[in-house]
Design an enzyme around this catalytic site. Structure first.
Site, PDB file in Angstrom:
ATOM      1  N   ASP A  21       0.783  -1.191   0.067  1.00  0.00           N
ATOM      2  CA  ASP A  21      -0.045  -0.070  -0.032  1.00  0.00           C
ATOM      3  C   ASP A  21       1.200   1.394  -0.061  1.00  0.00           C
ATOM      4  O   ASP A  21       2.019   1.201   0.496  1.00  0.00           O
ATOM      5  CB  ASP A  21      -0.797  -0.163   1.180  1.00  0.00           C
ATOM      6  N   ASN A  43     -11.172  -2.510  -5.817  1.00  0.00           N
ATOM      7  CA  ASN A  43     -10.100  -1.563  -6.490  1.00  0.00           C
ATOM      8  C   ASN A  43     -10.807  -1.107  -7.867  1.00  0.00           C
ATOM      9  O   ASN A  43     -10.477  -0.343  -8.389  1.00  0.00           O
ATOM     10  CB  ASN A  43      -8.666  -1.880  -6.571  1.00  0.00           C
TER      11      ASN A  43
END
Ligand code: IPE
Ligand code: IPE
Ligand code: MG
Length: 236
Positions: free
Chosen positions: A17, A65
């Site tokens: 991330d 996502n």
């Protein structure tokens, strides 16, 4: 770093991330962060498997996502397609077995083709498993597992932890150690079943900067953890 005196987890999970913020802080487009993240992943994945870790599970793209902009999703899908074809031989030469976890729906034919090629080509490799989680959601994995068990008409008496692990996208050992970069403290729907007794490690570094030294530090921390699994050592 010499890993001989360290505890080496059999299965490491990584929620990579911070690619976007890495780029933004440098005044670049988010996509530059994804490119840099992909470069780092190749080096890091190989390093980790060379240190005796048997399985590395990488959260590359969550089913959630797909809620991002069309531009960003398309960029990422093209990046995956390009990287998987480019690295086809290098993973194979390093004796790494690549597997994928996630739903195939919504992925392009071209991407699915290179994913299948990578899986087929590396299927018999024995130097560690790289599990790439793409269009992955842990809750969907559980839903898909229940459906498969149901389709196979499995009797209730047969259902135990071992059977459920067999019916997941890939039959893998539990995750021992989970790393999440970029100062976020959540699981974001990653491998909920496999993480049930994992040690968790969160760090501030954005993924493109999470290099092999950072991984060594994480393993030093893991070595200090006392994994009790509910038991007490009364001699202590
Ligand atoms: C991780 O980086 C890569 C993916 C989720 C595909 P992000 O894109 O989430 O980067 P940040 O969190 O916005 O900085
Ligand atoms: C989790 O990161 C998914 C991946 C690393 C692929 P996100 O950046 O998408 O997670 P949230 O939205 O911050 O929970
Ligand atoms: Mg993020």
């Amino acid at each position: 770093m010499d890993y001989n005196n360290l505890k080496v987890p059999a299965h490491v999970g990584i929620i990579l991330d911070g690619n976007g913020r890495w780029a933004k802080e440098k005044g670049m487009n988010r996509t530059e962060g994804h490119k840099e993240g992909a470069k780092n992943l190749k080096i890091l994945g190989k390093y980790i498997l060379s240190k005796g870790v048997k399985v590395v599970s990488i959260y590359a793209f969550s089913s959630e996502n797909f809620k991002r902009s069309k531009e960003e999703v398309t960029f990422l899908m093209n990046l995956f397609t390009a990287k998987f074809s480019e690295e086809l031989n290098s993973f194979h030469d390093d004796n790494i077995k690549v597997v994928f976890s996630g739903r195939r729906e919504k992925l392009s034919k071209k991407l699915l083709y290179v994913m299948d090629k990578l899986t087929e080509k590396t299927n018999h490799n024995t130097g560690g498993i790289l599990n790439i989680c793409l269009n992955y959601s842990a809750r969907n994995e559980i839903i898909d597992m229940v459906k498969k068990i149901n389709n196979d008409n499995i009797d209730n008496s047969m259902i135990d932890e071992k059977l459920i692990s067999k019916y997941m996208y890939n039959e893998l050992p539990d995750i021992d150690f989970l790393i999440r970069t970029s100062n976020e403290y959540r699981l974001s729907n990653f491998m909920l079943w496999q993480l049930s007794y994992a040690e968790l490690y969160f760090c501030k570094t954005y993924f493109p900067d999470f290099n092999t030294d950072e991984f060594d530090n994480a393993i030093l921390e893991y070595t200090k953890r006392d994994r009790r699994f509910g038991k007490i050592d009364y001699s202590k």
